[in-house]
Design an enzyme around this catalytic site. Structure first.
Site, PDB file in Angstrom:
ATOM      1  CG  ASN A 264       1.272  -5.975   2.458  1.00 34.66           C
ATOM      2  OD1 ASN A 264       0.205  -6.398   3.011  1.00 34.66           O
ATOM      3  ND2 ASN A 264       1.316  -5.678   1.225  1.00 34.66           N
TER       4      ASN A 264
ATOM      5  CD  GLU B   4      -2.043  -6.560  -0.283  1.00 34.44           C
ATOM      6  OE1 GLU B   4      -0.888  -6.956  -0.085  1.00 34.44           O
ATOM      7  OE2 GLU B   4      -3.200  -6.971  -0.775  1.00 34.44           O
TER       8      GLU B   4
ATOM      9  CG  ASP C 194       4.311  -3.991  -0.766  1.00 35.23           C
ATOM     10  OD1 ASP C 194       5.244  -3.980  -1.444  1.00 35.23           O
ATOM     11  OD2 ASP C 194       3.267  -4.793  -0.619  1.00 35.23           O
TER      12      ASP C 194
ATOM     13  CG  ASN D 163       4.274  -4.460  -4.881  1.00 33.74           C
ATOM     14  OD1 ASN D 163       4.537  -5.718  -4.510  1.00 33.74           O
ATOM     15  ND2 ASN D 163       3.226  -3.845  -4.414  1.00 33.74           N
TER      16      ASN D 163
ATOM     17  CG  ASP E 245       7.412  -4.924   2.527  1.00 37.75           C
ATOM     18  OD1 ASP E 245       6.479  -4.382   2.445  1.00 37.75           O
ATOM     19  OD2 ASP E 245       7.812  -6.093   2.355  1.00 37.75           O
TER      20      ASP E 245
ATOM     21  CG  ASP F 109       1.549 -12.628   1.307  1.00 37.36           C
ATOM     22  OD1 ASP F 109       1.278 -11.306   1.868  1.00 37.36           O
ATOM     23  OD2 ASP F 109       1.044 -12.546   0.120  1.00 37.36           O
ATOM     24  CG  HIS F 110       4.357  -8.245   2.686  1.00 36.18           C
ATOM     25  ND1 HIS F 110       5.178  -7.703   2.041  1.00 36.18           N
ATOM     26  CD2 HIS F 110       3.315  -8.780   1.753  1.00 36.18           C
ATOM     27  CE1 HIS F 110       4.545  -7.463   0.714  1.00 36.18           C
ATOM     28  NE2 HIS F 110       3.591  -7.995   0.471  1.00 36.18           N
TER      29      HIS F 110
END
Length: 257
Positions: free
Chosen positions: A7, A34, A147, A149, A218, A247-248
């Site tokens: 991501n 993303e 991802d 989530n 993930d 941030d991933h």
DNA sequence: ATGGCGTATTTAATACGA
């Protein structure tokens, strides 16, 4: 074959980091989420120059998914999750790469929960479960990655009690993930590392990466025939520590060819 | 319990992420 998921949290903002990581780790396939870029604003040429072919489904402002391949035959199968013609989010793209079906997904976050965003997440999960079952029924090798989530269990978050009301960890989300596994999919990371603490996301806030306050969200789900071919898996955690990182962190698996 | 950061868009202030 090495397959990665990452991501990127805006592909155009992430290009220096993305190119550095591709050069360093040389995955054969990289599933990205993303993109945060409209279809026409995707850095196709820069990726070609780096040796990667790309198929992508962009969207203005948010979402967006892509599959990059290096020296592989790729055929796109679909660029939307079946089951809702009204769904305009670019969250799914699927292709066959050298005979392996690879689904690249960006599951809705769902916060705040409860609420319409959480309802959308659960509806998306229902559609995804239906499609996953169909893919499994083909009997062909399939990888569902991206991802999700979803924090699958309390072992996948630094402080579970802080996350009980969060859409990523609500019982409905965890149950949906378990339902997927019950169809016959294997969580590749947990298969190789049943008890290790493994995270794939660290918040930008509160020095989360420095404190290793992470989440494992993930995932790679493998169809049964691919499990014996799983040689290795991991998280390129150090990438999260680079300047201007997502941030991933990137996650990867390696299958016997 | 809150807010902290990063990115995108309608370039100032808001929406969104997880």
């Amino acid at each position: 074959m090495k397959i990665a998921t990452y991501n990127v949290n805006s592909i155009n903002a992430r290009m220096p980091v993305l190119l550095r990581w591709l050069e360093e780790t040389q995955p054969d396939v990289a599933c990205l989420q993303e993109l945060k870029a409209p279809q026409e604003n995707f850095p196709e040429q820069a990726l070609l120059d780096a040796g990667y072919n790309a198929i992508w489904h962009g969207q203005k402002s948010w979402n967006g998914v892509a599959i990059l391949t290096r020296n592989r035959n790729i055929t796109e199968v679909r660029r939307a999750l079946p089951g809702d013609e009204e769904d305009t989010h670019s969250r799914y793209i699927e292709a066959v790469v050298d005979g392996v079906t690879i689904a690249c997904l960006y599951l809705p976050n769902g916060n705040p929960a409860p609420g319409p965003k959480f309802d959308y997440k659960l509806a998306w999960l229902d559609r995804f479960k239906a499609h996953a079952a169909q893919l499994l029924a083909t009997g062909k090798p399939v990888i569902l990655t991206g991802d999700y989530n979803i924090i699958p269990t309390g072992a996948d978050v630094y402080k579970p009690e802080r996350w009980v009301d969060d859409a990523l960890f609500r019982p409905e989300s965890r149950e949906a993930f378990q339902n997927l596994l019950a169809q016959g999919w294997t969580d590749a990371i947990r298969h190789l590392y049943p008890t290790e603490t493994i995270y794939t996301f660290w918040d930008y806030f509160r020095n989360a990466y420095g404190r290793d306050a992470g989440l494992r969200i993930d995932h790679f789900l493998l169809s049964p025939d691919l499990v014996p071919q799983l040689e290795a898996a991991g998280v390129d955690k150090h990438v999260r520590g680079w300047e201007k990182s997502s941030d991933h962190g990137p996650v990867w698996i390696r299958l016997k060819d």
